[in-house]
Design a protein around this motif. Structure first.
Motif, PDB file in Angstrom:
ATOM      1  N   CYS B 106       0.815  -1.204   0.000  1.00 40.02           N
ATOM      2  CA  CYS B 106       0.000   0.000   0.000  1.00 40.02           C
ATOM      3  C   CYS B 106       0.857   1.266   0.000  1.00 40.02           C
ATOM      4  O   CYS B 106       0.406   2.311  -0.433  1.00 40.02           O
ATOM      5  CB  CYS B 106      -0.936   0.014   1.209  1.00 40.02           C
ATOM      6  SG  CYS B 106      -0.046  -0.067   2.768  1.00 40.02           S
ATOM      7  N   GLY B 107       2.104   1.165   0.504  1.00 38.48           N
ATOM      8  CA  GLY B 107       2.972   2.332   0.510  1.00 38.48           C
ATOM      9  C   GLY B 107       2.738   3.289   1.658  1.00 38.48           C
ATOM     10  O   GLY B 107       3.305   4.374   1.674  1.00 38.48           O
ATOM     11  N   ILE B 108       1.902   2.921   2.640  1.00 39.76           N
ATOM     12  CA  ILE B 108       1.630   3.817   3.768  1.00 39.76           C
ATOM     13  C   ILE B 108       2.888   4.018   4.612  1.00 39.76           C
ATOM     14  O   ILE B 108       3.177   5.126   5.077  1.00 39.76           O
ATOM     15  CB  ILE B 108       0.456   3.272   4.614  1.00 39.76           C
ATOM     16  CG1 ILE B 108      -0.855   3.435   3.828  1.00 39.76           C
ATOM     17  CG2 ILE B 108       0.356   3.998   5.949  1.00 39.76           C
ATOM     18  CD1 ILE B 108      -2.061   2.898   4.522  1.00 39.76           C
ATOM     19  N   CYS B 109       3.725   2.957   4.786  1.00 37.91           N
ATOM     20  CA  CYS B 109       4.949   3.060   5.569  1.00 37.91           C
ATOM     21  C   CYS B 109       5.847   4.158   5.009  1.00 37.91           C
ATOM     22  O   CYS B 109       6.427   4.954   5.762  1.00 37.91           O
ATOM     23  CB  CYS B 109       5.679   1.726   5.624  1.00 37.91           C
ATOM     24  SG  CYS B 109       5.905   0.945   4.027  1.00 37.91           S
ATOM     25  N   SER B 110       5.947   4.218   3.673  1.00 41.08           N
ATOM     26  CA  SER B 110       6.849   5.212   3.101  1.00 41.08           C
ATOM     27  C   SER B 110       6.239   6.601   3.195  1.00 41.08           C
ATOM     28  O   SER B 110       6.956   7.590   3.265  1.00 41.08           O
ATOM     29  CB  SER B 110       7.161   4.861   1.651  1.00 41.08           C
ATOM     30  OG  SER B 110       6.192   5.373   0.790  1.00 41.08           O
ATOM     31  N   GLU B 111       4.902   6.697   3.231  1.00 39.57           N
ATOM     32  CA  GLU B 111       4.268   8.006   3.334  1.00 39.57           C
ATOM     33  C   GLU B 111       4.433   8.602   4.729  1.00 39.57           C
ATOM     34  O   GLU B 111       4.612   9.807   4.886  1.00 39.57           O
ATOM     35  CB  GLU B 111       2.777   7.897   2.998  1.00 39.57           C
ATOM     36  CG  GLU B 111       2.523   7.969   1.514  1.00 39.57           C
ATOM     37  CD  GLU B 111       1.092   7.613   1.179  1.00 39.57           C
ATOM     38  OE1 GLU B 111       0.200   7.937   1.992  1.00 39.57           O
ATOM     39  OE2 GLU B 111       0.896   6.994   0.121  1.00 39.57           O
ATOM     40  N   VAL B 112       4.349   7.738   5.768  1.00 40.55           N
ATOM     41  CA  VAL B 112       4.406   8.275   7.123  1.00 40.55           C
ATOM     42  C   VAL B 112       5.825   8.488   7.609  1.00 40.55           C
ATOM     43  O   VAL B 112       6.048   9.179   8.589  1.00 40.55           O
ATOM     44  CB  VAL B 112       3.663   7.359   8.122  1.00 40.55           C
ATOM     45  CG1 VAL B 112       2.180   7.298   7.796  1.00 40.55           C
ATOM     46  CG2 VAL B 112       4.274   5.982   8.160  1.00 40.55           C
ATOM     47  N   CYS B 113       6.841   7.920   6.935  1.00 40.17           N
ATOM     48  CA  CYS B 113       8.214   7.979   7.440  1.00 40.17           C
ATOM     49  C   CYS B 113       8.725   9.423   7.452  1.00 40.17           C
ATOM     50  O   CYS B 113       8.775  10.066   6.405  1.00 40.17           O
ATOM     51  CB  CYS B 113       9.134   7.119   6.591  1.00 40.17           C
ATOM     52  SG  CYS B 113      10.816   7.091   7.225  1.00 40.17           S
ATOM     53  N   PRO B 114       9.085  10.004   8.607  1.00 42.24           N
ATOM     54  CA  PRO B 114       9.554  11.385   8.647  1.00 42.24           C
ATOM     55  C   PRO B 114      11.020  11.524   8.249  1.00 42.24           C
ATOM     56  O   PRO B 114      11.518  12.627   8.141  1.00 42.24           O
ATOM     57  CB  PRO B 114       9.337  11.789  10.109  1.00 42.24           C
ATOM     58  CG  PRO B 114       9.279  10.519  10.870  1.00 42.24           C
ATOM     59  CD  PRO B 114       9.030   9.393   9.944  1.00 42.24           C
ATOM     60  N   PHE B 115      11.732  10.443   8.050  1.00 49.38           N
ATOM     61  CA  PHE B 115      13.173  10.506   7.773  1.00 49.38           C
ATOM     62  C   PHE B 115      13.528  10.028   6.362  1.00 49.38           C
ATOM     63  O   PHE B 115      14.684   9.741   6.084  1.00 49.38           O
ATOM     64  CB  PHE B 115      13.930   9.672   8.814  1.00 49.38           C
ATOM     65  CG  PHE B 115      13.657  10.119  10.216  1.00 49.38           C
ATOM     66  CD1 PHE B 115      14.260  11.274  10.712  1.00 49.38           C
ATOM     67  CD2 PHE B 115      12.784   9.424  11.028  1.00 49.38           C
ATOM     68  CE1 PHE B 115      13.995  11.702  11.998  1.00 49.38           C
ATOM     69  CE2 PHE B 115      12.515   9.850  12.303  1.00 49.38           C
ATOM     70  CZ  PHE B 115      13.115  10.996  12.810  1.00 49.38           C
ATOM     71  N   GLU B 116      12.542   9.873   5.491  1.00 55.43           N
ATOM     72  CA  GLU B 116      12.757   9.390   4.115  1.00 55.43           C
ATOM     73  C   GLU B 116      13.542   8.083   4.104  1.00 55.43           C
ATOM     74  O   GLU B 116      14.369   7.832   3.247  1.00 55.43           O
ATOM     75  CB  GLU B 116      13.499  10.428   3.255  1.00 55.43           C
ATOM     76  CG  GLU B 116      12.740  11.698   3.012  1.00 55.43           C
ATOM     77  CD  GLU B 116      12.899  12.698   4.154  1.00 55.43           C
ATOM     78  OE1 GLU B 116      14.010  12.804   4.692  1.00 55.43           O
ATOM     79  OE2 GLU B 116      11.905  13.335   4.520  1.00 55.43           O
ATOM     80  N   ALA B 117      13.302   7.241   5.118  1.00 56.74           N
ATOM     81  CA  ALA B 117      14.129   6.049   5.277  1.00 56.74           C
ATOM     82  C   ALA B 117      13.525   4.822   4.620  1.00 56.74           C
ATOM     83  O   ALA B 117      14.243   3.974   4.111  1.00 56.74           O
ATOM     84  CB  ALA B 117      14.332   5.763   6.764  1.00 56.74           C
ATOM     85  N   ILE B 118      12.197   4.724   4.626  1.00 57.81           N
ATOM     86  CA  ILE B 118      11.570   3.544   4.029  1.00 57.81           C
ATOM     87  C   ILE B 118      10.857   3.963   2.749  1.00 57.81           C
ATOM     88  O   ILE B 118      10.096   4.930   2.732  1.00 57.81           O
ATOM     89  CB  ILE B 118      10.641   2.835   5.055  1.00 57.81           C
ATOM     90  CG1 ILE B 118      10.137   1.502   4.492  1.00 57.81           C
ATOM     91  CG2 ILE B 118       9.465   3.697   5.472  1.00 57.81           C
ATOM     92  CD1 ILE B 118       9.626   0.579   5.578  1.00 57.81           C
ATOM     93  N   ARG B 119      11.188   3.301   1.671  1.00 54.73           N
ATOM     94  CA  ARG B 119      10.651   3.662   0.356  1.00 54.73           C
ATOM     95  C   ARG B 119      10.191   2.391  -0.368  1.00 54.73           C
ATOM     96  O   ARG B 119      10.542   1.287   0.007  1.00 54.73           O
ATOM     97  CB  ARG B 119      11.727   4.382  -0.462  1.00 54.73           C
ATOM     98  CG  ARG B 119      11.949   5.830  -0.027  1.00 54.73           C
ATOM     99  CD  ARG B 119      10.732   6.654  -0.341  1.00 54.73           C
ATOM    100  NE  ARG B 119      10.809   8.028   0.156  1.00 54.73           N
ATOM    101  CZ  ARG B 119      10.216   8.451   1.277  1.00 54.73           C
ATOM    102  NH1 ARG B 119       9.538   7.623   2.047  1.00 54.73           N
ATOM    103  NH2 ARG B 119      10.298   9.723   1.632  1.00 54.73           N
ATOM    104  N   MET B 120       9.425   2.593  -1.440  1.00 56.98           N
ATOM    105  CA  MET B 120       8.857   1.420  -2.118  1.00 56.98           C
ATOM    106  C   MET B 120       9.765   0.938  -3.255  1.00 56.98           C
ATOM    107  O   MET B 120      10.234   1.728  -4.062  1.00 56.98           O
ATOM    108  CB  MET B 120       7.470   1.749  -2.685  1.00 56.98           C
ATOM    109  CG  MET B 120       6.469   2.213  -1.656  1.00 56.98           C
ATOM    110  SD  MET B 120       6.357   1.159  -0.228  1.00 56.98           S
ATOM    111  CE  MET B 120       5.393  -0.191  -0.900  1.00 56.98           C
ATOM    112  N   ASP B 121       9.948  -0.370  -3.286  1.00 55.20           N
ATOM    113  CA  ASP B 121      10.781  -1.008  -4.306  1.00 55.20           C
ATOM    114  C   ASP B 121       9.944  -1.255  -5.570  1.00 55.20           C
ATOM    115  O   ASP B 121       8.732  -1.037  -5.566  1.00 55.20           O
ATOM    116  CB  ASP B 121      11.306  -2.341  -3.748  1.00 55.20           C
ATOM    117  CG  ASP B 121      12.640  -2.700  -4.358  1.00 55.20           C
ATOM    118  OD1 ASP B 121      12.934  -2.178  -5.435  1.00 55.20           O
ATOM    119  OD2 ASP B 121      13.362  -3.497  -3.745  1.00 55.20           O
TER     120      ASP B 121
END
Lengths: 395, 174
Positions: B106-121
């Motif tokens: 869904c990509g929600i993890c990458s949307e909420v990350c405040p440190f640009e650390a988790i992104r979608m592959d």
């Protein structure tokens, strides 16, 4: 070494060797027939395997796809994979089905289709069963295919199978008549039911380039077209594939079949297609004769199979082009157009014959055919005007 | 003329047949194992962790804040923050696991990350021979370099870099 007669000579040598080894006349005759059967089956099973993959590739290209290209070079080993798949599938017989009829139907269908292949001359001196009534045997042996289809539909005890079988009977019986009547002028002109003599009658040339094929005459061209259309129906090909009708009655009479029985139906259908095309080549396209006299050095069987493959490609091409007809359209086409047109062909052939089989007869028969064609097609024209279709969403 | 329509239709299919051999655009099929579909910039599959520099352990952007863990709808992210010998948080994950068998991309993890650390592959060849261990990705499997991220989503990665540079400048000033 005579390349044209290479297979005939090879067979004669085998038989001569057998006679020399002390086999009785009866045994030699049986072995001679067995060699013929083996040759026909080997050639047409290979052709069946080839056309099953070529058909898919041609249809794919018509629809701008690649088609099977995974198994072997260019996907040519696809039939091997398909065959193995068919062989190892479970053979299911419905509990309420009539088991015996259900079992026999594909066998009858296959036997009928294979029998029709035996009377066609594949080359000079290369007719597996050279009998005088070859054309008659062809139609007689082809008739049980209808019975087999109905056996399959009835024996499966399934409403869709039954519907498919009924449609098949209706259209096959209706088109049997134009099929026979389209073959009749040729028999009339040559005065023989033997395919060998029909081929021999077409083996001359005007000016060395124009072959005396019956398809070159106006009545012959029309009769060939009628024969071809009726052949499409008899082999249940599109646009006359109502008995199968995948989109409405799943697979018609073949619905309750699986595994190898289904493969047999499939094979019989293609064998029927080969047989009808082969007879079409024999009756109208000069059989194994070459189209021009200066190409007669190419072996006769090569010419036959070239013509056969052209007709088969035409079958595929039509399948890629035309949608399925409606039942009433199929029927009215048979009785209102095909049948009268076949009769007109007979008349035109007779006129051609009595006008001396020359240019005058050619013009006369053309006139008769055209004059009959115009009002007959007017009758088929319903004149319905359809409103221009409005597309609300797909713009 | 009756029957002319059929001939017209047959000409159309014949032209389709022959042109499919020399007009490349007609064949829209991509023969998959030999040729790969070019994935659009915004397409996404499973998440991964971005790291800066060369060292994938030290350069990890993740601060183990566990926001993604709480936001994840199927709750497949499991984080254990690192702690020093005095049991103080080190702003670095000790364990970071994602169970990709349940991930719904869904990509929600990458949307909420405040440190640009988790992104979608964008990898899609995710099939494995075993359903459990090989689909549970650990920190070492998930860590991908910033260069890789730039390859996948060039515009998004550039925006992230600018954001991080601005944040670093603000920190320096303070």
């Amino acid at each position: 070494m005579d390349l044209d007669q290479i297979f005939v000579i090879a067979k004669q040598q085998v038989l001569a060797w057998l006679t020399g080894a002390g086999a009785s006349v009866g045994v030699v005759q049986v072995i001679s027939s067995l060699i013929n059967i083996a040759a026909v089956l080997a050639v047409f099973l290979t052709l069946f395997a080839l056309i099953s993959v070529i058909e898919r590739k041609v249809l794919a290209r018509i629809q701008n796809r690649y088609g099977p290209n995974r198994v072997g070079p260019f996907g040519l080993l696809q039939p091997v994979a398909d065959g193995i798949k068919m062989l190892i599938k479970e053979d299911i017989v419905p509990r309420r089905a009539d088991a015996i009829v259900h079992f026999i139907a594909p066998v009858v269908m296959c036997a009928a289709a294979t029998l029709t292949l035996c009377v066609i001359p594949y080359g000079r001196n290369m007719t597996p069963v050279a009998i005088d009534g070859g054309v008659l045997l062809f139609f007689a042996a082809g008739a049980p295919a209808e019975l087999a289809v109905f056996m399959a539909g009835w024996g499966s005890n399934n409403k869709y199978s039954m519907l498919g079988a009924m449609r098949a009977i209706a259209q096959m019986v209706s088109y049997e008549l134009p099929l026979l009547l389209a073959a009749l002028p040729v028999v009339m002109i040559t005065g023989s039911l033997s395919p060998d003599e029909i081929v021999a009658a077409q083996g001359h040339y005007s000016f060395g380039t124009v072959p005396h094929w019956f398809a070159v005459t106006p009545w012959g061209a029309v009769a060939f077209l009628l024969f071809f259309i009726a052949g499409l129906v008899e082999s249940n090909r599109t646009p006359f594939d109502l008995p199968e009708g995948e989109s409405e009655i799943v697979a018609g009479h073949m619905m309750e079949y699986s595994g190898f029985k289904y493969a047999l139906f499939f094979m019989a259908e293609y064998f029927g297609m080969f047989a009808v095309s082969g007879l079409g080549v024999t009756l109208f396209l000069g059989g194994w004769n070459s189209p021009v006299s200066w190409l007669e050095w190419i072996p006769s069987y090569i010419w036959f199979f070239l013509k056969l493959s052209v007709l088969l490609l035409l079958f595929l091409w039509i399948r890629g082009t035309l949608p399925r007809l409606r039942m009433d359209q199929v029927m009215s086409f048979a009785w209102k157009f095909m049948l009268p047109m076949a009769f007109v062909c007979i008349v035109a052939a007779a006129v051609w014959h009595y006008a001396g089989r020359g240019l005058i007869g050619w013009v006369w028969s053309l006139a008769i055919v055209v004059v009959a064609y115009l009002p007959l097609t007017k009758l088929l024209w319903t004149g319905k005007q359809f409103a221009v279709r409005q597309y609300r969403f797909a713009e | 003329m009756f029957g002319a329509g059929i001939l017209k239709g047959m000409l159309v299919t014949a032209s389709n047949f022959f042109r499919s051999y020399y007009v490349k655009e007609r064949l829209t099929t991509i023969p998959y194992p030999e040729e790969q579909r070019i994935t659009p910039d915004r397409s996404r599959t499973i998440p991964f962790l971005v790291y800066d520099g060369e060292d994938q352990e030290a350069g990890l952007r993740c601060t183990a804040c566990c926001i993604c863990e709480k936001a994840c709808p199927p709750q497949i992210i499991y984080i254990v923050p690192s702690r020093d010998e005095k049991n103080r948080l080190l702003k670095h994950p000790k364990v970071f696991d994602i169970d990709t068998s349940v991930c719904m991309e869904c990509g929600i993890c990458s949307e909420v990350c405040p440190f640009e650390a988790i992104r979608m592959d964008q990898v899609f060849e995710l099939s494995t021979r075993e359903r459990f261990e090989s689909l549970l990705l650990h920190k070492s499997d998930l860590a991908k370099s910033n260069g890789y991220y730039h390859q996948l989503h060039p515009t998004e990665a550039a925006a992230d870099d600018a954001k991080r540079a601005a944040a670093a400048a603000r920190k320096k000033k303070a």
